[in-house]
Design a protein around this motif. Structure first.
Motif, PDB file in Angstrom:
ATOM      1  N   PRO A  14      -0.916  -6.466  -0.586  1.00  0.00           N
ATOM      2  CA  PRO A  14      -1.307  -5.883   0.710  1.00  0.00           C
ATOM      3  C   PRO A  14      -2.492  -4.931   0.529  1.00  0.00           C
ATOM      4  CG  PRO A  14       0.730  -4.896  -0.101  1.00  0.00           C
ATOM      5  CD  PRO A  14       0.375  -5.979  -1.063  1.00  0.00           C
ATOM      6  N   GLY A  16      -3.288  -2.910   3.245  1.00  0.00           N
ATOM      7  CA  GLY A  16      -2.794  -1.769   4.012  1.00  0.00           C
ATOM      8  C   GLY A  16      -1.308  -1.944   4.209  1.00  0.00           C
ATOM      9  N   ARG A  17      -0.916  -2.237   5.441  1.00  0.00           N
ATOM     10  CA  ARG A  17       0.486  -2.418   5.781  1.00  0.00           C
ATOM     11  C   ARG A  17       1.086  -3.637   5.055  1.00  0.00           C
ATOM     12  NH1 ARG A  17       2.933  -0.094   9.998  1.00  0.00           N
ATOM     13  NH2 ARG A  17       0.931   0.664  10.738  1.00  0.00           N
ATOM     14  N   GLU A  19       3.353  -6.842   4.893  1.00  0.00           N
ATOM     15  CA  GLU A  19       3.818  -7.834   5.859  1.00  0.00           C
ATOM     16  C   GLU A  19       4.749  -8.816   5.138  1.00  0.00           C
ATOM     17  OE1 GLU A  19       2.864  -7.626   8.936  1.00  0.00           O
ATOM     18  OE2 GLU A  19       0.968  -6.530   8.939  1.00  0.00           O
ATOM     19  N   ARG A  52       6.115   0.045  -3.391  1.00  0.00           N
ATOM     20  CA  ARG A  52       4.846  -0.188  -2.708  1.00  0.00           C
ATOM     21  C   ARG A  52       3.690  -0.100  -3.688  1.00  0.00           C
ATOM     22  NH1 ARG A  52       0.841  -1.410  -1.419  1.00  0.00           N
ATOM     23  NH2 ARG A  52      -0.376  -1.226   0.505  1.00  0.00           N
ATOM     24  N   GLU A 249       1.938   7.662   3.585  1.00  0.00           N
ATOM     25  CA  GLU A 249       0.552   7.269   3.313  1.00  0.00           C
ATOM     26  C   GLU A 249       0.438   6.055   2.396  1.00  0.00           C
ATOM     27  OE1 GLU A 249      -1.996  10.645   2.471  1.00  0.00           O
ATOM     28  OE2 GLU A 249      -0.590  12.029   3.426  1.00  0.00           O
ATOM     29  N   ASN A 251       0.907   2.964   2.880  1.00  0.00           N
ATOM     30  CA  ASN A 251       0.297   1.779   3.480  1.00  0.00           C
ATOM     31  C   ASN A 251      -1.145   2.019   3.895  1.00  0.00           C
ATOM     32  OD1 ASN A 251       2.164  -0.284   3.311  1.00  0.00           O
ATOM     33  ND2 ASN A 251       3.258   0.357   5.168  1.00  0.00           N
ATOM     34  N   ASP A 252      -1.638   3.216   3.637  1.00  0.00           N
ATOM     35  CA  ASP A 252      -2.966   3.578   4.135  1.00  0.00           C
ATOM     36  C   ASP A 252      -4.025   3.172   3.112  1.00  0.00           C
ATOM     37  OD1 ASP A 252      -5.170   4.750   5.255  1.00  0.00           O
ATOM     38  OD2 ASP A 252      -4.098   6.572   5.842  1.00  0.00           O
ATOM     39  N   ILE A 317       9.947  -3.353   4.237  1.00  0.00           N
ATOM     40  CA  ILE A 317       8.920  -2.973   5.221  1.00  0.00           C
ATOM     41  C   ILE A 317       9.465  -1.868   6.133  1.00  0.00           C
ATOM     42  CG2 ILE A 317       7.672  -3.835   7.251  1.00  0.00           C
ATOM     43  CD1 ILE A 317       7.460  -6.554   5.642  1.00  0.00           C
ATOM     44  N   LEU A 320       9.442   1.601   4.393  1.00  0.00           N
ATOM     45  CA  LEU A 320       8.143   2.292   4.404  1.00  0.00           C
ATOM     46  C   LEU A 320       7.860   2.922   5.758  1.00  0.00           C
ATOM     47  CD1 LEU A 320       5.983  -0.240   2.355  1.00  0.00           C
ATOM     48  CD2 LEU A 320       6.990   1.918   1.564  1.00  0.00           C
ATOM     49  N   ALA A 321       8.517   2.430   6.794  1.00  0.00           N
ATOM     50  CA  ALA A 321       8.340   2.983   8.142  1.00  0.00           C
ATOM     51  C   ALA A 321       9.461   3.961   8.502  1.00  0.00           C
ATOM     52  CB  ALA A 321       8.284   1.853   9.161  1.00  0.00           C
TER      53      ALA A 321
END
Lengths: 333, 333
Positions: A14, A16-17, A19, A52, A249, A251-252, A317, A320-321
């Motif tokens: 990935p 960024g985010r 999936e 991640r 951060e 996924n940033d 996923i 991470l959120a």
């Protein structure tokens, strides 16, 4: 053996985010143990934010997972067969078998679990790597003194929940930060923190300041982002910050700048990052300490168990959120 | 006594850059000592970057100078008269008399100097607060191990020059950062640092990386800003940063954001701010240690002596812009 070996591989990195398409789920034949290896049926897989980092090729403290390789992770497993004779079929063990149903791994790398002493899943959470991380961060990196204010973010999570409970035992006034009313209620009512502030509230920064009228002396950082921004102005002179993670951060792709560091001088702050595996002795001390507290009923924890290895990508996923509630564990059906 | 008491007062608080108009120079009558006080003729005034903080009303580790009050600062002085009998006329003393020619201060607050042991001005620089600051930062806050790379900014300055020399004695490979070719040559040729990188060079970041091929293990931060930006990516795992000051940002009314702190986790960095007065024991240890090194000729320093107290505002403004070369001292004529 009729079961196939369900495996979750890294298909793409990935940017960024994360999936679902970054993962590939495959069914293969179970492996055969080579000399020195035991064949394991994994029962529980731990999902943790650090994974991640393993999905990215960026330089970090560990090598990334290769494209096409099985995702890394710790599992609680049962021994199917162990030609080395070290384990009996049915024995419970802990090891780094990854996101798959069966594994053939060097028997010498496995730690035997005693299911009679504590539920086996605790070896992945409260008594495992997350709990040990909390122990190191609170006792070694940012120790609070009695009466001081200790703040921990992701307070309902696997690390944060334990961190706050250790800090309370050290005599600190503990304030948690968590996402949503339900998690905050759990942190207060179940974990026993005197305060927990919802970082989703529009007036979060004001609420945090109100919950810490004497400022913050010790902060256990798990999330970064807007939470970090609200915490920093409240840090007292000589405050300590244990940088465990900044999951908000991860996924940033282009991380935002941090706080101006002039306050590090003015307030004589100590900001220190740590990774639990640099502290091997803690893996001797914490599981024993935590198990004793569990037995006496004074250490509380919550697990978020998701059934089915095929659900692991979606559950990760969500982790991470911040969608999990407690230590996230996959039951490998 | 025919001399007047020249005094430099704070006229207004700077919002950003300090200007001459923020100061007021007045001639008054010398004060008369009250009971317990000695009358002093100040001979040398120390100018130091921390004084910028005292000009602002912003919360910091010390109370600000009041508008209309004399600017704070340490002086080496000679005793004019001491009714307490503690000192003889002509004795050399060190104290916090501020930016003025004469002072009446409690005799008990003064430290007697021995002009035979070291030049009296060293009590304001290499053996005084700046040298002691270097000692604390290097030995306690960000100690390098033998063979490690130690980097210090403002390396030709009062603190940085001493910090690098202490780090060399601890076995570190020391790289200085200074502004301009002349200062860099001094740091290499006079102070004996193996390397010094000019932060005014357009390719400063590349030059710094080339001077630190194995990365940076310990960084003594005096300046912040662009220098900090170039240093951070070079920090090694487990690097330590002693935050002593960020003089490049003192005049900035809205400080720029700092580095994203995810690298603090990944690299297990320790960033720690300090202020020398929190370390009173160092004021016992360093002046004695440094004096011995001075006597044996192994500790080098440079003073930038400006004659005339009326020049103090201009010299201080220059200090904040890096225009001084060595420890800035005003000779109070």
């Amino acid at each position: 053996m009729t079961e196939s070996n369900l495996r979750v591989l890294l298909r793409a990195r990935p940017e960024g985010r994360v999936e679902p398409g970054h993962f590939e789920i495959r069914e293969e034949s179970p492996p055969s143990p080579r000399p020195g290896e035991a064949l394991l049926r994994n029962r529980y897989l731990s999902l943790d934010p650090y994974m991640r980092g393993r999905m990215s090729a960026a330089k970090s403290y560990s090598a990334p997972v290769e494209i096409g390789a099985v995702m890394e992770g710790q599992c609680v497993a049962q021994v199917v067969e162990d030609p080395t004779g070290r384990f009996q079929p049915g024995d419970w063990v802990l090891g780094g078998q990854g996101w798959q149903r069966f594994s053939a791994v060097p028997a010498g790398n496995l730690r035997k679990l005693e299911p009679g002493l504590a539920p086996v899943t605790t070896a992945l959470g409260v008594l495992g790597m997350p709990g040990t991380t909390a122990w190191v961060g609170v006792t070694e990196i940012a120790p609070p003194r009695p009466g001081e204010t200790f703040v921990v973010s992701a307070a309902s999570g696997a690390v944060g929940g334990v961190a706050g409970q250790i800090a309370m035992r050290m005599g600190a006034r503990v304030v948690g930060i968590a996402g949503g009313a339900e998690k905050c209620a759990f942190v207060r009512d179940e974990l026993g923190f005197p305060e927990c502030v919802d970082h989703r509230a529009p007036d979060f920064a004001e609420r945090l300041a109100a919950a810490c009228p004497g400022g913050i002396d010790s902060y256990f950082e798990n999330v970064g982002g807007a939470v970090q921004k609200a915490v920093f102005p409240l840090l007292n002179d000589f405050a300590r910050v244990a940088f465990c993670g900044m999951v908000a951060e991860y996924n940033d792709p282009s991380p935002a700048p941090g706080p101006n560091l002039m306050q590090v001088v003015r307030k004589r702050l100590k900001l220190q990052g740590f990774i639990v595996r640099d502290h091997p002795r803690a893996f001797e001390v914490w599981p024993r300490t935590g198990a004793a507290w569990l037995r006496e009923g004074s250490l509380r924890y919550r697990e978020d168990v998701v059934r089915g290895l095929e659900k692991a990508p979606e559950a990760f996923i969500g982790l991470l959120a911040g969608k999990n509630f407690g230590k996230l564990v996959i039951e490998v059906t």
